[in-house]
Write an enzyme that holds these catalytic residues in place. Structure first.
Site, PDB file in Angstrom:
ATOM      1  N   ASP A   4      -5.862   0.365   0.480  1.00  0.00           N
ATOM      2  CA  ASP A   4      -5.911   0.419   1.944  1.00  0.00           C
ATOM      3  C   ASP A   4      -7.268  -0.126   2.392  1.00  0.00           C
ATOM      4  OD1 ASP A   4      -7.697   2.328   1.234  1.00  0.00           O
ATOM      5  OD2 ASP A   4      -6.736   3.973   2.278  1.00  0.00           O
ATOM      6  N   LYS A   6       0.840  -1.202   0.000  1.00  0.00           N
ATOM      7  CA  LYS A   6       0.000   0.000   0.000  1.00  0.00           C
ATOM      8  C   LYS A   6       0.879   1.259   0.000  1.00  0.00           C
ATOM      9  CE  LYS A   6      -1.414   2.189   3.558  1.00  0.00           C
ATOM     10  NZ  LYS A   6      -1.959   2.619   4.837  1.00  0.00           N
TER      11      LYS A   6
END
Ligand code: SF4
Length: 214
Positions: free
Chosen positions: A134, A116
């Site tokens: 996320d 991420k």
């Protein structure tokens, strides 16, 4: 997947811009490390405090872990993050001459940097087509019925198959803001949602039962 384009175009018109404007790779990288398990308001506040004193890898590498920890407090796990931040600054200064690497492979070698964080740096700072998944992107993609996945990693893989590449860079900021305002983890505001007609969750949980007070 015509609906995906409609959803994204609708969100682009209705969702406000992400408040963190920096495109500086070092600042974005460090702020994203701080943001793990930490509220956004706290992240932006402590990241700015840190960058006022240490604006780049060359200066941050010489700060003590204690000082970094005190500057980023009350971010979650501030002590462990301070150690990682100092280590990241040292590696970037020594191995990359102060420049944050611009490949997924190199970014993933940095301590505390997962897919991420790496994809946020690549898409936001280097303009690369990368999907940063996320919790917001993972949750909303599943609610909409775009994917049926258990983890953010699986979601990233599935989104890469179905999401037109022109949206990869934007999808994180767009869904983060939408997730904070409307499609919240608990009690999503489906009644005022501008994309409810394209949502699997809405059709299954709300549409059948009619409008409900969420
Ligand atoms: Fe989220 Fe509800 Fe909108 Fe679906 S209808 S995207 S669950 S807020």
């Amino acid at each position: 997947m015509k609906n995906i384009s409609k959803v994204i175009e609708t969100l682009r018109k209705t969702v406000p811009e992400h408040p963190y404007k920096s495109r500086d790779p070092f600042k974005v990288l460090i702020a994203t490390v701080i943001s793990q398990r930490t509220k956004d308001e706290i992240t932006y506040q402590v990241a700015e405090k840190l960058f006022q004193k240490y604006r780049d890898a060359a200066t941050l590498k010489d700060a003590t872990v204690e000082e970094i920890a005190s500057l980023i407090y009350p971010a979650g796990f501030y002590r462990a993050k301070a150690e990682k931040i100092k280590e990241i600054a040292k590696i970037i200064h020594e191995k990359y001459s102060g420049n944050v690497p611009d490949t997924l492979e190199e970014l993933l070698k940095l301590p505390g940097v997962g897919r991420k964080t790496a994809n946020i740096v690549l898409s936001r700072c280097y303009g690369k087509d990368a999907i940063a998944v996320d919790t917001h992107v993972h949750r909303i993609s599943n609610r909409l019925g775009w994917v049926h996945t258990k983890t953010p990693e699986e979601t990233e893989k599935e989104l890469m198959k179905i999401l037109p590449q022109e949206y990869w860079r934007d999808i994180n900021e767009l869904l983060v803001m939408f997730g904070r305002m409307i499609c919240k983890p608990q009690r999503p505001k489906c009644d005022i949602c501008p994309i409810k007609n394209y949502c699997k969750y809405y059709k299954e949980k709300v549409g059948v039962a009619g409008q409900r007070d969420w």
